[in-house]
Design a protein around this motif. Structure first.
Motif, PDB file in Angstrom:
ATOM      1  N   ALA A  62       0.821  -1.210   0.000  1.00  0.00           N
ATOM      2  CA  ALA A  62       0.000   0.000   0.000  1.00  0.00           C
ATOM      3  C   ALA A  62       0.859   1.266   0.000  1.00  0.00           C
ATOM      4  N   SER A  63       1.871   1.314   0.862  1.00  0.00           N
ATOM      5  CA  SER A  63       2.623   2.557   1.044  1.00  0.00           C
ATOM      6  C   SER A  63       3.675   2.811  -0.034  1.00  0.00           C
ATOM      7  N   GLU A  64       4.348   1.774  -0.504  1.00  0.00           N
ATOM      8  CA  GLU A  64       5.446   1.974  -1.453  1.00  0.00           C
ATOM      9  C   GLU A  64       5.109   1.574  -2.882  1.00  0.00           C
ATOM     10  N   TYR A  65       4.191   0.633  -3.050  1.00  0.00           N
ATOM     11  CA  TYR A  65       3.882   0.155  -4.399  1.00  0.00           C
ATOM     12  C   TYR A  65       2.549   0.661  -4.911  1.00  0.00           C
ATOM     13  N   GLY A  66       1.786   1.363  -4.063  1.00  0.00           N
ATOM     14  CA  GLY A  66       0.529   1.948  -4.493  1.00  0.00           C
ATOM     15  C   GLY A  66      -0.576   0.939  -4.776  1.00  0.00           C
ATOM     16  N   LEU A  67      -0.480  -0.236  -4.193  1.00  0.00           N
ATOM     17  CA  LEU A  67      -1.500  -1.264  -4.425  1.00  0.00           C
ATOM     18  C   LEU A  67      -2.652  -1.083  -3.454  1.00  0.00           C
ATOM     19  N   THR A  68      -3.848  -1.322  -3.926  1.00  0.00           N
ATOM     20  CA  THR A  68      -5.036  -1.182  -3.088  1.00  0.00           C
ATOM     21  C   THR A  68      -5.687  -2.514  -2.762  1.00  0.00           C
ATOM     22  N   THR A  69      -5.393  -3.546  -3.557  1.00  0.00           N
ATOM     23  CA  THR A  69      -5.993  -4.857  -3.322  1.00  0.00           C
ATOM     24  C   THR A  69      -4.952  -5.938  -3.530  1.00  0.00           C
ATOM     25  N   LEU A  70      -4.856  -6.820  -2.558  1.00  0.00           N
ATOM     26  CA  LEU A  70      -4.024  -8.010  -2.679  1.00  0.00           C
ATOM     27  C   LEU A  70      -4.933  -9.213  -2.598  1.00  0.00           C
TER      28      LEU A  70
END
Length: 163
Positions: A118-126
């Motif tokens: 979330a913080s470094e890769y900008g992903l919202t869903t895993l």
């Protein structure tokens, strides 16, 4: 590099320098992993250098984010990866060495990687998959904040708003 709380382990992005330690980890734990997931096969080990280089190329292209768990002696005791990064989503996968299993390391590593996602890769869903019989993996995922999707215990999802 991120130190995991309550563990003498760091979570590090995979680099070329990790190749020997990753290979040793995979060889040492091959039978252990094969007891719960499909074995990688002899070809994986025979072509390890090329496969490792290909992973690094995928990471450089932003397609995947590979990580290793390294103990204070420099040994790899686990892998935690994000693959198929696309549109804010990625699949999470992990494997922990037999000698490190059952000590909360997998849960700590999955939580740490979810924060990085979330913080470094900008992903919202895993999302993560597990077999219906792999209760240990299901437990790790739920303890790390993932929620089961559907009724078959095989797909779990974590949205950044959940964590």
């Amino acid at each position: 590099m991120h130190r995991l709380p309550d563990h003498d382990v760091t979570l590090e992005p995979l680099t070329a320098a990790h190749a020997d330690a990753v290979l040793a980890f995979e060889i040492e734990n091959r039978a252990y992993f094969a007891a719960s997931i499909v074995d990688r096969g002899d070809g994986y080990f025979e072509e390890f250098a090329a496969r490792h280089a290909a992973l690094l190329a995928e990471q450089e292209a932003g397609i995947c984010r590979f990580h290793v768990l390294v103990d204070d002696a420099g040994a790899v005791v686990g892998r935690v990866n994000l693959v198929d990064l696309e549109n804010g989503t990625a699949e999470l996968g992990y494997r922990i060495a037999e000698k490190a299993a059952g000590k909360g390391l997998a849960t700590a590593a999955v939580r740490a990687l979810a924060r990085l996602a979330a913080s470094e890769y900008g992903l919202t869903t895993l999302w993560a998959g597990t077999s219906a019989t792999n209760v240990a993996s299901q437990t790790v995922l739920t303890r790390a904040g993932f929620r089961r999707v559907g009724d078959d215990h095989q797909r779990y999802e974590l949205r950044s708003a959940d964590s």
